[in-house]
Design a protein around this motif. Sequence first.
Motif, PDB file in Angstrom:
ATOM      1  N   VAL A 100       0.813  -1.210   0.000  1.00  0.00           N
ATOM      2  CA  VAL A 100       0.000   0.000   0.000  1.00  0.00           C
ATOM      3  C   VAL A 100       0.850   1.266   0.000  1.00  0.00           C
ATOM      4  O   VAL A 100       0.405   2.332  -0.445  1.00  0.00           O
ATOM      5  CB  VAL A 100      -0.963  -0.011   1.214  1.00  0.00           C
ATOM      6  CG1 VAL A 100      -0.199   0.129   2.517  1.00  0.00           C
ATOM      7  CG2 VAL A 100      -2.031   1.072   1.083  1.00  0.00           C
ATOM      8  N   LYS A 101       2.098   1.173   0.465  1.00  0.00           N
ATOM      9  CA  LYS A 101       2.960   2.350   0.514  1.00  0.00           C
ATOM     10  C   LYS A 101       3.347   2.849  -0.876  1.00  0.00           C
ATOM     11  O   LYS A 101       3.761   4.002  -1.026  1.00  0.00           O
ATOM     12  CB  LYS A 101       4.215   2.032   1.327  1.00  0.00           C
ATOM     13  CG  LYS A 101       3.939   1.784   2.811  1.00  0.00           C
ATOM     14  CD  LYS A 101       5.226   1.499   3.574  1.00  0.00           C
ATOM     15  CE  LYS A 101       4.940   1.257   5.053  1.00  0.00           C
ATOM     16  NZ  LYS A 101       6.192   0.972   5.812  1.00  0.00           N
ATOM     17  N   THR A 102       3.249   2.002  -1.880  1.00  0.00           N
ATOM     18  CA  THR A 102       3.573   2.423  -3.247  1.00  0.00           C
ATOM     19  C   THR A 102       2.328   2.855  -4.021  1.00  0.00           C
ATOM     20  O   THR A 102       2.419   3.196  -5.199  1.00  0.00           O
ATOM     21  CB  THR A 102       4.263   1.286  -4.018  1.00  0.00           C
ATOM     22  OG1 THR A 102       3.365   0.181  -4.145  1.00  0.00           O
ATOM     23  CG2 THR A 102       5.525   0.831  -3.299  1.00  0.00           C
ATOM     24  N   SER A 103       1.174   2.820  -3.373  1.00  0.00           N
ATOM     25  CA  SER A 103      -0.080   3.246  -4.007  1.00  0.00           C
ATOM     26  C   SER A 103      -0.386   4.679  -3.580  1.00  0.00           C
ATOM     27  O   SER A 103       0.331   5.272  -2.773  1.00  0.00           O
ATOM     28  CB  SER A 103      -1.221   2.325  -3.606  1.00  0.00           C
ATOM     29  OG  SER A 103      -1.576   2.516  -2.239  1.00  0.00           O
ATOM     30  N   ILE A 104      -1.450   5.228  -4.129  1.00  0.00           N
ATOM     31  CA  ILE A 104      -1.883   6.554  -3.717  1.00  0.00           C
ATOM     32  C   ILE A 104      -3.384   6.539  -3.484  1.00  0.00           C
ATOM     33  O   ILE A 104      -4.140   5.897  -4.214  1.00  0.00           O
ATOM     34  CB  ILE A 104      -1.519   7.629  -4.747  1.00  0.00           C
ATOM     35  CG1 ILE A 104      -1.871   9.017  -4.202  1.00  0.00           C
ATOM     36  CG2 ILE A 104      -2.194   7.391  -6.081  1.00  0.00           C
ATOM     37  CD1 ILE A 104      -1.296  10.156  -4.985  1.00  0.00           C
TER      38      ILE A 104
END
Length: 367
Positions: free
Chosen positions: A71-75
Motif C-alpha cells: 500500500v505504501k507504493t499506491s496513492i
Amino acid sequence: MAPPLRSRTLKKNELPTFLKPLKPVLFSESTSRPSPLVQKISSISWSPTGSLLATCTSSSIRVWHSDRPNVKTSIELKNAHPKGGVAFGSQGVSGDVVEKVAFSPTTENVLASSGFDGMVRLWDVRMPSGNAATAGKGTAAADCRVGGEAVFLTWGPNGTEMLVGRKDDVVHSVDVRRITSTDLTPQYELSPERLMEKGSTTYYGMAFSNGGSEVFATTTDGTVQILDYPSMRLLHTLSGHSGHCYAVAHSPTGTHLAVGSADGLISLWDTHTWLSTHSLSAPSQTTSIRDLSFSFDGSYLIAGAGINEGKDGGPGLNIYHVDTGEVVHTLDTTNCPTHVAWHPTRYWIAFAGDPGGLKVLGSGTAL
C-alpha cells in the motif's frame, strides 16, 4: 502511447494449466496485518497498458501499481467526491460516495470518477521516479457537473468522450476535451408497466461498441437496447432474460456481446446474427450478475455478482470459454466475487469481494 505487448493466446486446455498453480495476490490497504473484513469496493479499472489499477470505495479512490501490492507504493485520493455537494430528491443526498472509476482507454494517466455529488472528475495520475502521484496532490484535474447522482460511467473507445447515467435516468455525454456535458437521454415511449416502476432506474448501465458508433444499454425490463451514437436512436432490442439486466460488455474481437442479469444468468450473443449462442450460469443461482469482463483476446469471460433478493451469491469465480460456453476453470474464493476485470494484455484477473481487499490472480507472471 505505443500499444502494450500482448501475451500469446492460450487455448482452453492450456489456460487451466497456467492458472491452477497461481495464488491471488492481496492488495491490502493495511500496512500491517490485512483486515479480515470485506472492503466494499464498488469499481475496478485497469489503465490501458495494465501498469496501474484503480479501485474505489464509498469515499475514496486508490491507484495501485499492478505489480506492487504494498500500500505504501499506491496513492489514495481522499474525499474524491466530497460531502456538501448537491442535494438531490426530497430527502437530499450528500456527496462522499464514489460510484465508479474508469481509466481512459487511450491515455495512460487519465482516470475518471463519478459520484453521488453530481460530479464527473478527471484525474491526472502520474508516476514520476517510480512513485504514483496526482496532479495537485489529489486534486482533480477537471470537473464536469451532470446535475444528479451518477450511477454509471463509460468511456468511448476514442478516449474523448464518456457517457454518464444518473439515478433519475438522465444520460449525459461528457466531452473530455472541453469538459462539457450534453443531455443525450434516449427518447422513446415507455410502456404503462415501466411507468409503474416507481423509484427504479430504466438504465442500469451502458457500454460502447468497439467502433463507438453504437451503445448497448441494459434496462429494467430484461432487455438490452442497441442505440445509434450519438443520436441515441433505438436500432434493435435483445430480449433474453426474465430479470433486470445489469451488465453488458462487447468482446475485444467484436464477435460477442455478454449480458448479465438479475436472473443469475449470462447470455452470450453473436454480433453477426444477434442470436444468443449460450446461456451461462453463475456459481450460485441466487446471484445477480452485476459485472462482466472479457479477456484481452476475447476468448474468456468472467462475471461479478451482487445480492439478489436479499441472498448473497456463492463463492467461486468461473472462467468461461466464449466460443463453447464451457467453464474452463473455477478460481476458489472465500466469498462471492463482486467486481471483476481482466488485465488489458495479460491473463491476470483483478477481483473484489474477498476479505482484506482487492486481489489479483497472475500478478507478476509473464502471461
